[in-house]
Design a protein around this motif. Structure first.
Motif, PDB file in Angstrom:
ATOM      1  N   VAL A  88      13.563 -16.795   1.485  1.00 16.18           N
ATOM      2  CA  VAL A  88      13.912 -15.644   0.582  1.00 16.18           C
ATOM      3  C   VAL A  88      12.905 -15.731  -0.570  1.00 16.18           C
ATOM      4  N   LEU A  89      12.848 -16.870  -1.126  1.00 16.69           N
ATOM      5  CA  LEU A  89      12.024 -16.999  -2.296  1.00 16.69           C
ATOM      6  C   LEU A  89      10.463 -16.812  -2.098  1.00 16.69           C
ATOM      7  N   LEU A  90       9.768 -17.635  -1.008  1.00 20.09           N
ATOM      8  CA  LEU A  90       8.571 -17.703  -0.828  1.00 20.09           C
ATOM      9  C   LEU A  90       7.653 -16.357  -0.718  1.00 20.09           C
ATOM     10  N   PRO A  91       8.293 -15.545  -0.092  1.00 23.00           N
ATOM     11  CA  PRO A  91       7.814 -13.862  -0.117  1.00 23.00           C
ATOM     12  C   PRO A  91       7.565 -13.481  -1.381  1.00 23.00           C
ATOM     13  N   GLY A  92       8.289 -13.776  -2.339  1.00 23.38           N
ATOM     14  CA  GLY A  92       8.380 -13.203  -3.676  1.00 23.38           C
ATOM     15  C   GLY A  92       7.510 -14.097  -4.617  1.00 23.38           C
ATOM     16  N   ILE A  93       6.540 -14.904  -4.166  1.00 17.25           N
ATOM     17  CA  ILE A  93       5.824 -15.873  -5.034  1.00 17.25           C
ATOM     18  C   ILE A  93       4.360 -15.226  -5.025  1.00 17.25           C
ATOM     19  N   THR A  94       3.779 -15.108  -6.037  1.00 18.84           N
ATOM     20  CA  THR A  94       2.297 -14.937  -6.259  1.00 18.84           C
ATOM     21  C   THR A  94       1.671 -16.250  -6.222  1.00 18.84           C
ATOM     22  N   HIS A  95       0.394 -16.406  -5.474  1.00 16.80           N
ATOM     23  CA  HIS A  95       0.172 -17.741  -5.377  1.00 16.80           C
ATOM     24  C   HIS A  95      -0.893 -18.100  -6.457  1.00 16.80           C
ATOM     25  N   TRP A  96      -0.374 -18.666  -7.397  1.00 15.17           N
ATOM     26  CA  TRP A  96      -1.418 -19.034  -8.931  1.00 15.17           C
ATOM     27  C   TRP A  96      -2.366 -20.285  -8.203  1.00 15.17           C
ATOM     28  N   ASN A  97      -1.659 -20.931  -7.249  1.00 19.16           N
ATOM     29  CA  ASN A  97      -2.411 -22.040  -6.565  1.00 19.16           C
ATOM     30  C   ASN A  97      -3.367 -21.663  -5.499  1.00 19.16           C
ATOM     31  N   ALA A  98      -3.709 -20.372  -5.116  1.00 18.79           N
ATOM     32  CA  ALA A  98      -4.434 -19.956  -4.143  1.00 18.79           C
ATOM     33  C   ALA A  98      -5.964 -19.939  -4.482  1.00 18.79           C
ATOM     34  N   PRO A  99      -6.983 -20.195  -3.590  1.00 14.30           N
ATOM     35  CA  PRO A  99      -8.441 -19.995  -3.902  1.00 14.30           C
ATOM     36  C   PRO A  99      -8.724 -18.577  -4.365  1.00 14.30           C
ATOM     37  N   GLY A 100      -8.006 -17.718  -3.966  1.00 15.03           N
ATOM     38  CA  GLY A 100      -8.360 -16.104  -4.311  1.00 15.03           C
ATOM     39  C   GLY A 100      -7.751 -15.616  -5.633  1.00 15.03           C
ATOM     40  N   PHE A 101      -7.001 -16.525  -6.050  1.00 13.91           N
ATOM     41  CA  PHE A 101      -6.457 -16.075  -7.467  1.00 13.91           C
ATOM     42  C   PHE A 101      -7.360 -15.972  -8.577  1.00 13.91           C
ATOM     43  N   MET A 102      -7.861 -14.876  -8.995  1.00 13.98           N
ATOM     44  CA  MET A 102      -8.692 -14.696  -9.943  1.00 13.98           C
ATOM     45  C   MET A 102      -8.287 -13.829 -11.105  1.00 13.98           C
ATOM     46  N   GLY A 103      -6.937 -13.483 -11.167  1.00 18.82           N
ATOM     47  CA  GLY A 103      -6.341 -12.497 -11.943  1.00 18.82           C
ATOM     48  C   GLY A 103      -6.002 -13.256 -13.400  1.00 18.82           C
ATOM     49  N   PHE A 104      -5.972 -12.768 -14.510  1.00 22.89           N
ATOM     50  CA  PHE A 104      -5.847 -13.283 -15.636  1.00 22.89           C
ATOM     51  C   PHE A 104      -6.885 -14.446 -16.143  1.00 22.89           C
ATOM     52  N   PHE A 105      -6.229 -15.652 -15.732  1.00 28.44           N
ATOM     53  CA  PHE A 105      -7.177 -17.017 -15.745  1.00 28.44           C
ATOM     54  C   PHE A 105      -6.696 -17.406 -14.601  1.00 28.44           C
ATOM     55  N   THR A 109      -9.007  -4.943 -17.573  1.00 25.37           N
ATOM     56  CA  THR A 109      -8.733  -5.119 -19.004  1.00 25.37           C
ATOM     57  C   THR A 109      -9.615  -3.651 -19.266  1.00 25.37           C
ATOM     58  N   ARG A 110      -9.360  -3.267 -20.600  1.00 25.29           N
ATOM     59  CA  ARG A 110     -10.157  -2.119 -20.986  1.00 25.29           C
ATOM     60  C   ARG A 110     -11.363  -2.458 -22.147  1.00 25.29           C
ATOM     61  N   LEU A 111     -12.519  -2.083 -22.058  1.00 22.89           N
ATOM     62  CA  LEU A 111     -13.443  -2.557 -23.014  1.00 22.89           C
ATOM     63  C   LEU A 111     -14.253  -1.461 -23.479  1.00 22.89           C
ATOM     64  N   ARG A 112     -14.211  -1.096 -24.685  1.00 24.16           N
ATOM     65  CA  ARG A 112     -14.737  -0.012 -25.525  1.00 24.16           C
ATOM     66  C   ARG A 112     -14.218   1.335 -24.620  1.00 24.16           C
ATOM     67  N   GLY A 113     -12.914   1.222 -24.289  1.00 25.90           N
ATOM     68  CA  GLY A 113     -12.182   2.385 -23.645  1.00 25.90           C
ATOM     69  C   GLY A 113     -12.527   2.524 -22.119  1.00 25.90           C
ATOM     70  N   ARG A 114     -13.493   1.527 -21.635  1.00 25.34           N
ATOM     71  CA  ARG A 114     -13.798   1.820 -20.141  1.00 25.34           C
ATOM     72  C   ARG A 114     -12.924   0.687 -19.150  1.00 25.34           C
ATOM     73  N   TYR A 115     -12.589   1.258 -18.256  1.00 30.30           N
ATOM     74  CA  TYR A 115     -11.594   0.423 -17.435  1.00 30.30           C
ATOM     75  C   TYR A 115     -12.486  -0.499 -16.673  1.00 30.30           C
ATOM     76  N   SER A 116     -12.206  -1.915 -16.854  1.00 29.11           N
ATOM     77  CA  SER A 116     -12.867  -2.699 -16.239  1.00 29.11           C
ATOM     78  C   SER A 116     -12.047  -3.687 -15.193  1.00 29.11           C
ATOM     79  N   LEU A 117     -12.584  -4.079 -14.407  1.00 24.52           N
ATOM     80  CA  LEU A 117     -12.055  -5.266 -13.438  1.00 24.52           C
ATOM     81  C   LEU A 117     -12.568  -6.536 -13.911  1.00 24.52           C
ATOM     82  N   ARG A 118     -11.938  -7.359 -13.644  1.00 22.28           N
ATOM     83  CA  ARG A 118     -12.117  -8.833 -14.341  1.00 22.28           C
ATOM     84  C   ARG A 118     -11.812 -10.012 -13.162  1.00 22.28           C
ATOM     85  N   ALA A 119     -12.643 -10.958 -12.936  1.00 19.63           N
ATOM     86  CA  ALA A 119     -12.583 -11.900 -11.865  1.00 19.63           C
ATOM     87  C   ALA A 119     -12.592 -13.187 -12.837  1.00 19.63           C
TER      88      ALA A 119
END
Ligand SMILES: *Cc1c(COP(=O)(O)O)cnc(C)c1O
Length: 499
Positions: A85-102, A458-468
């Protein structure tokens, strides 16, 4: 009735009727081995899960009983539901491909430290309530101070978050206005108390705003200073703002400078800000939650120039020093003021030892033994090991930045001083800002939907920016190459859809 008895027989001694104790040692050992095996498998294969949870709001909640269980349930059933039940609702911060936020890592030694912390379950509110917890915290933080190249004396405590530490720093800064006696007398209904002002750049973290809400200084008490073209606080604008406020009757009391802003990881010009703080008698707080760790590298130590003059300083080992949540380090050169801000000694907590009681340096009385995991990480990897990992993350960030700079269809939207890159797709001939935003939003959804990576924006000087943001110990050059390929293929697919 018989069925119920059969069910009971499958349960542990502690789950039998009339039992009043904890799980017995043999059962604990059995499940602990199972759980540790599960964790080892999880960490080995964490890259195989979709990084971002694919559930919709309410899915997990609906899959769980609304009522609490009346009768004991077997640990096997509980662990099975954890996976099912729970694992499918987990976002995997410990995954190699996690590059959101920090990108962060709950590292092996850190996970083991957390296990021991839970087992000891000490509350380090007072020195005597676990001398080793208080003293290890002081030793581990003095090690960290040395690793960062910050001069003595510097007093450190661990908080759950940088948000808490920022609040404490600004509360101490307010306390330093000793003539106002705000701790004792409050602020409201006192016409003799001037309106208080503190300063941070427009790129500072929202924790800085929240402190103003909590401290009664108000959101208007925080004046946001514009940034230069590299998203660093504009010092001339800061001085103008301070002068203007003084002339208008405000009482300036603090500046928060950021080393590694949340959007672009920019570094404010701390030496010049420190000069102003000295000239105007303001508390200088440094928020180095993310980027502070980079100062472990001799070649990056310059990012902390001027920080030796700060009154308080935050770095988060739970961000880029591989420590499981939560572990945010608060350093101060003025522990006596922080203590004067928060200390309230109730009779039940009164002690006569010389040692510090860490409950005196914030609002929480109870304190987890967080130093253990940090100390274990420092010893397990060693300074050289930590440096090698930070250096590799920066190398990977720079590699991605180079690929973006070399591509005619992508562009970088900010300097990338560390391992975080802000960029967007900007194909030839498409210059309409709204269309670029829509295209990049779709590209982000495509990447995040595919499951191998999680990026944020994020938004930088009004421009929509992707962030890795690269910061996980499992992220390799291959991971970053794969991201770059998905970005290029994703853009092609989006452009094909449009035409
Ligand atoms: C992440 C971050 C914070 C918030 O950290 P928490 O520990 O989650 O409160 C604050 N400031 C900066 C610059 C950050 O990067």
């Amino acid at each position: 009735m018989q069925e119920r008895e059969q069910k009971r027989a499958a349960l542990d001694p502690a789950q039998q009727e009339q039992a009043t104790g904890d799980m017995d040692p043999a059962s604990f050992r059995l499940y602990a081995h199972q759980v540790v095996d599960w964790v080892a498998d999880y960490l080995e294969h964490v890259g195989d899960y979709p990084v971002l949870a694919r559930t919709q709001p309410g899915d997990i909640r609906r899959a769980l009983p609304a009522q609490p269980p009346q009768q004991p349930e077997s640990m096997q059933a509980i662990l099975a539901d954890f996976e099912r039940v729970l694992l499918p609702g987990i976002t995997h911060w410990n995954a190699p491909g996690f590059m959101g936020f920090f990108g962060i890592t709950g590292s092996g030694p850190g996970i083991l430290g957390e296990l021991l912390t839970a087992a000891l379950n000490v509350n380090a509110m007072l020195w005597r309530t676990s001398p080793a917890a208080t003293e290890l915290e002081q030793v581990a933080l003095d090690w960290l101070r040395q690793m960062l190249g910050l001069p003595e004396p510097l007093f450190g405590v661990i908080n759950d978050t940088a948000s808490a530490g920022t609040l404490y720093a600004l509360a101490a800064a307010r306390e330093a206005l000793s003539d106002l006696q705000i701790r004792q007398r409050g602020m409201s209904g006192r016409p003799e108390v001037p309106r208080l002002r503190y300063y941070a750049s427009q790129e500072a973290h929202s924790a800085v705003d929240k402190a103003g809400i909590v401290l009664g200084v108000g959101l208007e008490g925080l004046r946001k200073i514009p940034v230069d073209d590299e998203y660093r606080l504009d010092v001339a604008a800061l001085e103008r703002a301070i002068k203007e406020d003084l002339a208008a009757g405000w009482r300036p009391f603090a500046v928060v400078a950021t080393v590694g802003t949340t959007s672009t990881t920019s570094v404010d010009p701390v030496p010049a800000i420190a000069d102003l703080c000295e000239r105007y008698g303001l508390w200088l707080h440094i928020d180095a939650s993310y980027a502070g760790s980079a100062a472990l590298l001799p070649e990056y130590r310059h990012i902390l120039a001027g920080c030796e003059r700060a009154d308080s300083f935050i770095v988060n080992p739970h961000k880029w020093l591989f420590t499981p949540l939560d572990c945010s380090v608060f350093f101060t050169r003025k522990p006596e003021i922080v203590k004067a801000t928060f200390s309230l000694v109730l009779e039940i907590l009164r002690t006569d030892e010389e040692a510090p009681n860490l409950m005196d340096y914030g609002i929480s009385l109870g304190r987890r033994f967080r130093a253990l995991k940090l100390w274990m990480i420092m010893r397990y990897f060693g300074q050289e090991g930590l440096q090698a990992r930070l250096r590799e993350h920066i190398r990977l960030g720079q590699l991605l930045a180079q690929w973006i700079d070399g591509s005619p269809d992508f562009e970088r939207l900010a300097p990338a001083p560390f391992s975080t890159v802000c960029f967007r797709a900007h194909p030839r001939g498409l210059d309409d800002e709204e269309q670029l935003t829509a295209l990049n939003e779709r590209l982000l959804n495509r990447i995040n939907g595919a499951g191998h990576y999680f990026l944020s924006h994020t938004r930088l000087r009004g421009r929509y920016s992707l962030r890795a943001a690269i910061g996980n110990l499992r992220t390799s050059e291959e991971t970053v190459r794969g991201l770059w390929q998905e970005l290029r293929e994703g853009l092609e697919a989006e452009l094909a859809r449009r035409s």
